[in-house]
Design an enzyme around this catalytic site. Structure first.
Site, PDB file in Angstrom:
ATOM      1  N   TYR A 119       0.825  -1.200   0.000  1.00 23.30           N
ATOM      2  CA  TYR A 119       0.000   0.000   0.000  1.00 23.30           C
ATOM      3  C   TYR A 119       0.861   1.252   0.000  1.00 23.30           C
ATOM      4  O   TYR A 119       2.072   1.194   0.215  1.00 23.30           O
ATOM      5  CB  TYR A 119      -0.941   0.011   1.211  1.00 23.30           C
ATOM      6  CG  TYR A 119      -0.253   0.338   2.520  1.00 23.30           C
ATOM      7  CD1 TYR A 119       0.515  -0.611   3.194  1.00 23.30           C
ATOM      8  CD2 TYR A 119      -0.347   1.620   3.078  1.00 23.30           C
ATOM      9  CE1 TYR A 119       1.143  -0.295   4.391  1.00 23.30           C
ATOM     10  CE2 TYR A 119       0.277   1.932   4.278  1.00 23.30           C
ATOM     11  CZ  TYR A 119       1.023   0.975   4.929  1.00 23.30           C
ATOM     12  OH  TYR A 119       1.654   1.295   6.099  1.00 23.30           O
TER      13      TYR A 119
ATOM     14  N   ARG B 208       7.939   3.716  -4.944  1.00 20.07           N
ATOM     15  CA  ARG B 208       8.035   2.824  -3.771  1.00 20.07           C
ATOM     16  C   ARG B 208       6.964   1.736  -3.830  1.00 20.07           C
ATOM     17  O   ARG B 208       7.213   0.586  -3.451  1.00 20.07           O
ATOM     18  CB  ARG B 208       7.896   3.645  -2.480  1.00 20.07           C
ATOM     19  CG  ARG B 208       8.141   2.814  -1.232  1.00 20.07           C
ATOM     20  CD  ARG B 208       8.203   3.668   0.006  1.00 20.07           C
ATOM     21  NE  ARG B 208       6.913   4.297   0.300  1.00 20.07           N
ATOM     22  CZ  ARG B 208       6.721   5.209   1.248  1.00 20.07           C
ATOM     23  NH1 ARG B 208       7.735   5.622   1.994  1.00 20.07           N
ATOM     24  NH2 ARG B 208       5.529   5.732   1.464  1.00 20.07           N
TER      25      ARG B 208
ATOM     26  N   ARG C 271      -9.076 -19.488  -0.515  1.00 16.90           N
ATOM     27  CA  ARG C 271      -7.947 -19.353   0.391  1.00 16.90           C
ATOM     28  C   ARG C 271      -7.023 -20.556   0.355  1.00 16.90           C
ATOM     29  O   ARG C 271      -7.418 -21.669   0.715  1.00 16.90           O
ATOM     30  CB  ARG C 271      -8.448 -19.142   1.826  1.00 16.90           C
ATOM     31  CG  ARG C 271      -7.316 -18.817   2.777  1.00 16.90           C
ATOM     32  CD  ARG C 271      -7.765 -18.778   4.213  1.00 16.90           C
ATOM     33  NE  ARG C 271      -6.649 -18.403   5.075  1.00 16.90           N
ATOM     34  CZ  ARG C 271      -5.703 -19.242   5.485  1.00 16.90           C
ATOM     35  NH1 ARG C 271      -5.727 -20.518   5.106  1.00 16.90           N
ATOM     36  NH2 ARG C 271      -4.708 -18.830   6.241  1.00 16.90           N
TER      37      ARG C 271
ATOM     38  N   HIS D  13      -2.385 -20.939   0.493  1.00 20.10           N
ATOM     39  CA  HIS D  13      -1.202 -20.097   0.599  1.00 20.10           C
ATOM     40  C   HIS D  13      -0.542 -19.770  -0.731  1.00 20.10           C
ATOM     41  O   HIS D  13      -0.072 -18.661  -0.943  1.00 20.10           O
ATOM     42  CB  HIS D  13      -0.175 -20.736   1.547  1.00 20.10           C
ATOM     43  CG  HIS D  13      -0.581 -20.644   2.993  1.00 20.10           C
ATOM     44  ND1 HIS D  13      -1.713 -21.275   3.485  1.00 20.10           N
ATOM     45  CD2 HIS D  13      -0.037 -19.987   4.037  1.00 20.10           C
ATOM     46  CE1 HIS D  13      -1.834 -21.000   4.776  1.00 20.10           C
ATOM     47  NE2 HIS D  13      -0.827 -20.214   5.142  1.00 20.10           N
TER      48      HIS D  13
ATOM     49  N   LYS E 258       6.421  -1.791   1.920  1.00 21.60           N
ATOM     50  CA  LYS E 258       5.239  -1.213   2.579  1.00 21.60           C
ATOM     51  C   LYS E 258       4.112  -2.247   2.462  1.00 21.60           C
ATOM     52  O   LYS E 258       3.200  -2.120   1.640  1.00 21.60           O
ATOM     53  CB  LYS E 258       4.876   0.137   1.945  1.00 21.60           C
ATOM     54  CG  LYS E 258       4.187   1.077   2.926  1.00 21.60           C
ATOM     55  CD  LYS E 258       4.304   2.511   2.483  1.00 21.60           C
ATOM     56  CE  LYS E 258       3.421   3.479   3.246  1.00 21.60           C
ATOM     57  NZ  LYS E 258       3.447   3.408   4.699  1.00 21.60           N
TER      58      LYS E 258
ATOM     59  N   GLU F  54      12.949   2.986  13.525  1.00 20.29           N
ATOM     60  CA  GLU F  54      12.016   4.037  13.093  1.00 20.29           C
ATOM     61  C   GLU F  54      10.817   4.011  14.017  1.00 20.29           C
ATOM     62  O   GLU F  54      10.827   3.300  15.030  1.00 20.29           O
ATOM     63  CB  GLU F  54      11.614   3.815  11.626  1.00 20.29           C
ATOM     64  CG  GLU F  54      10.958   2.462  11.378  1.00 20.29           C
ATOM     65  CD  GLU F  54      10.585   2.216   9.920  1.00 20.29           C
ATOM     66  OE1 GLU F  54      10.420   3.174   9.153  1.00 20.29           O
ATOM     67  OE2 GLU F  54      10.434   1.039   9.567  1.00 20.29           O
TER      68      GLU F  54
ATOM     69  N   LEU G  73      11.494   1.630   6.487  1.00 24.79           N
ATOM     70  CA  LEU G  73      10.859   2.111   5.272  1.00 24.79           C
ATOM     71  C   LEU G  73      11.581   3.366   4.790  1.00 24.79           C
ATOM     72  O   LEU G  73      11.911   4.240   5.595  1.00 24.79           O
ATOM     73  CB  LEU G  73       9.389   2.452   5.561  1.00 24.79           C
ATOM     74  CG  LEU G  73       8.583   2.752   4.309  1.00 24.79           C
ATOM     75  CD1 LEU G  73       8.265   1.474   3.547  1.00 24.79           C
ATOM     76  CD2 LEU G  73       7.301   3.482   4.645  1.00 24.79           C
TER      77      LEU G  73
HETATM   78  N1  PDD Z   1       3.292   5.424   7.240  1.00 23.78           N
HETATM   79  N2  PDD Z   1       8.035   4.152   8.532  1.00 23.78           N
HETATM   80  C1  PDD Z   1       6.902   3.429   8.586  1.00 23.78           C
HETATM   81  C2  PDD Z   1       6.924   2.096   9.259  1.00 23.78           C
HETATM   82  C3  PDD Z   1       5.719   3.941   8.022  1.00 23.78           C
HETATM   83  O1  PDD Z   1       4.589   3.222   8.058  1.00 23.78           O
HETATM   84  C4  PDD Z   1       5.720   5.230   7.421  1.00 23.78           C
HETATM   85  C5  PDD Z   1       4.512   5.837   6.788  1.00 23.78           C
HETATM   86  C6  PDD Z   1       6.941   5.941   7.396  1.00 23.78           C
HETATM   87  C7  PDD Z   1       7.057   7.302   6.760  1.00 23.78           C
HETATM   88  O2  PDD Z   1       6.925   7.211   5.369  1.00 23.78           O
HETATM   89  P1  PDD Z   1       6.357   8.414   4.482  1.00 23.78           P
HETATM   90  O3  PDD Z   1       7.119   9.612   4.861  1.00 23.78           O
HETATM   91  O4  PDD Z   1       6.605   7.963   3.090  1.00 23.78           O
HETATM   92  O5  PDD Z   1       4.896   8.535   4.806  1.00 23.78           O
HETATM   93  C8  PDD Z   1       8.073   5.365   7.950  1.00 23.78           C
HETATM   94  C9  PDD Z   1       2.094   5.782   6.553  1.00 23.78           C
HETATM   95  C10 PDD Z   1       1.794   7.208   6.536  1.00 23.78           C
HETATM   96  C11 PDD Z   1       0.965   4.929   7.109  1.00 23.78           C
HETATM   97  O6  PDD Z   1       1.182   3.732   7.237  1.00 23.78           O
HETATM   98  O7  PDD Z   1      -0.101   5.445   7.390  1.00 23.78           O
END
Ligand code: PDD
Length: 277
Positions: free
Chosen positions: A32, A51, A99, A101, A145, A177, A201
């Site tokens: 996503y 990304r 469903r 895997h 992501k 992070e 990320l």
């Molecule tokens: N989250 N690290 C993680 C684990 C994240 O889920 C996100 C963003 C970031 C920052 O990434 P960016 O600057 O590209 O938004 C770092 C989004 C906003 C979310 O999951 O809602």
């Protein structure tokens, strides 16, 4: 008005359209993006779509649609919503199939929501937010992501239950992070943040921060740092699409900068807003 989209159709957000046998629903088998739209224009859309494709490739999703296709789809959805300042959530999953895997022979599912922007009040930003340290219990590929966010959700809820805005994740003694943000410290006029690797990320806002620091003449260094180094920093902040650049003023009950939002952090945020314009 908030709107949704699922596999070619625009829908009301509360409309039931996803069949039970959908891979995102059953396995979290998808990826996503969250993209922010300011004054009708998606911010750093190319970076988000790049990304998205990187994430999709990493989980072997065969995305046939081009970045241009998604760009047009997002713009169309934003236009249909009539919202100028909004948050777009875009999700691609391995589709609809009974469903099991193994990868199915099924078209991918694409879903999207467009909602009014969740704005952080100026007063909240100017006062800064609190955070806590939490063990990073996630998997080895956090650069993807992916829809699988259980450790992030659990850590964020723990933070909220303790009155904190964010949980700062710590792996092998170093800060990685936040649960949904990148984390930075500022020491002696230099910004430090965790180097890009499979463990974090690559934030799109992080890229913007790099630009902002350059334009302000603030050195930006990618370097691992420990929770103790963070507690001893002059300023601490986090970034994400939805929080932009947000000062952190207390971590694990210990004040940063005497509990005040960092001056340089707020200056960076001001510059960030100029970049958006
Ligand atoms: N989250 N690290 C993680 C684990 C994240 O889920 C996100 C963003 C970031 C920052 O990434 P960016 O600057 O590209 O938004 C770092 C989004 C906003 C979310 O999951 O809602």
């Amino acid at each position: 008005m908030s709107i949704g989209y699922f596999n070619g159709d625009y829908i009301q957000l509360d409309q039931a359209v996803v069949p039970i046998d959908e891979r995102g629903h059953q396995f979290g088998d998808g990826v996503y993006e969250v993209i922010r739209v300011y004054d009708g224009k998606p911010f750093m859309l190319d970076e988000h779509l790049r990304r998205l494709i990187t994430s999709a490739r990493a989980i072997k999703l065969q995305v046939e649609q081009s970045e241009e296709h998604f760009k047009a789809l997002i713009l169309e959805a934003v236009q249909k919503s009539n919202l100028l300042d909004c948050d777009v959530y875009l999700q691609i999953t391995r589709g609809i199939a009974v469903r099991k895997h193994l990868f199915p022979e099924a078209p991918l599912s694409v879903s999207m929501t467009v909602r009014p922007m969740r704005v952080i009040e100026d007063s909240v930003r100017e006062n800064g937010v609190t955070a806590m340290f939490h063990t990073d219990e996630r998997w080895a590929n956090c650069y993807i992501k992916s829809l699988n966010l259980l450790p992030n959700i659990l850590a964020k809820q723990t933070a909220q239950d303790r009155g904190c805005f964010e949980a700062i994740l710590v792996k092998d003694g170093y800060v990685t992070e936040g649960t949904s943000s990148n984390v930075y410290i500022l020491k002696d006029g230099t910004v430090y943040t965790t180097p890009l690797s499979k463990q974090i990320l690559s934030g799109v806002t992080r890229m913007a921060v790099e630009k902002v620091t350059h334009s302000l003449g603030i050195p930006f260094i990618e370097k691992m740092f420990t929770p103790d180094e963070l507690l001893g920093a002059d300023e601490v902040f986090m970034t994400s699409t939805s929080s932009e650049i947000l000062p952190i003023v207390k971590v694990d009950e210990k004040d940063i900068n005497q509990g005040n939002a960092g001056e340089l952090t707020l200056k960076m945020h001001k510059k960030f807003k100029e970049l958006i314009k």
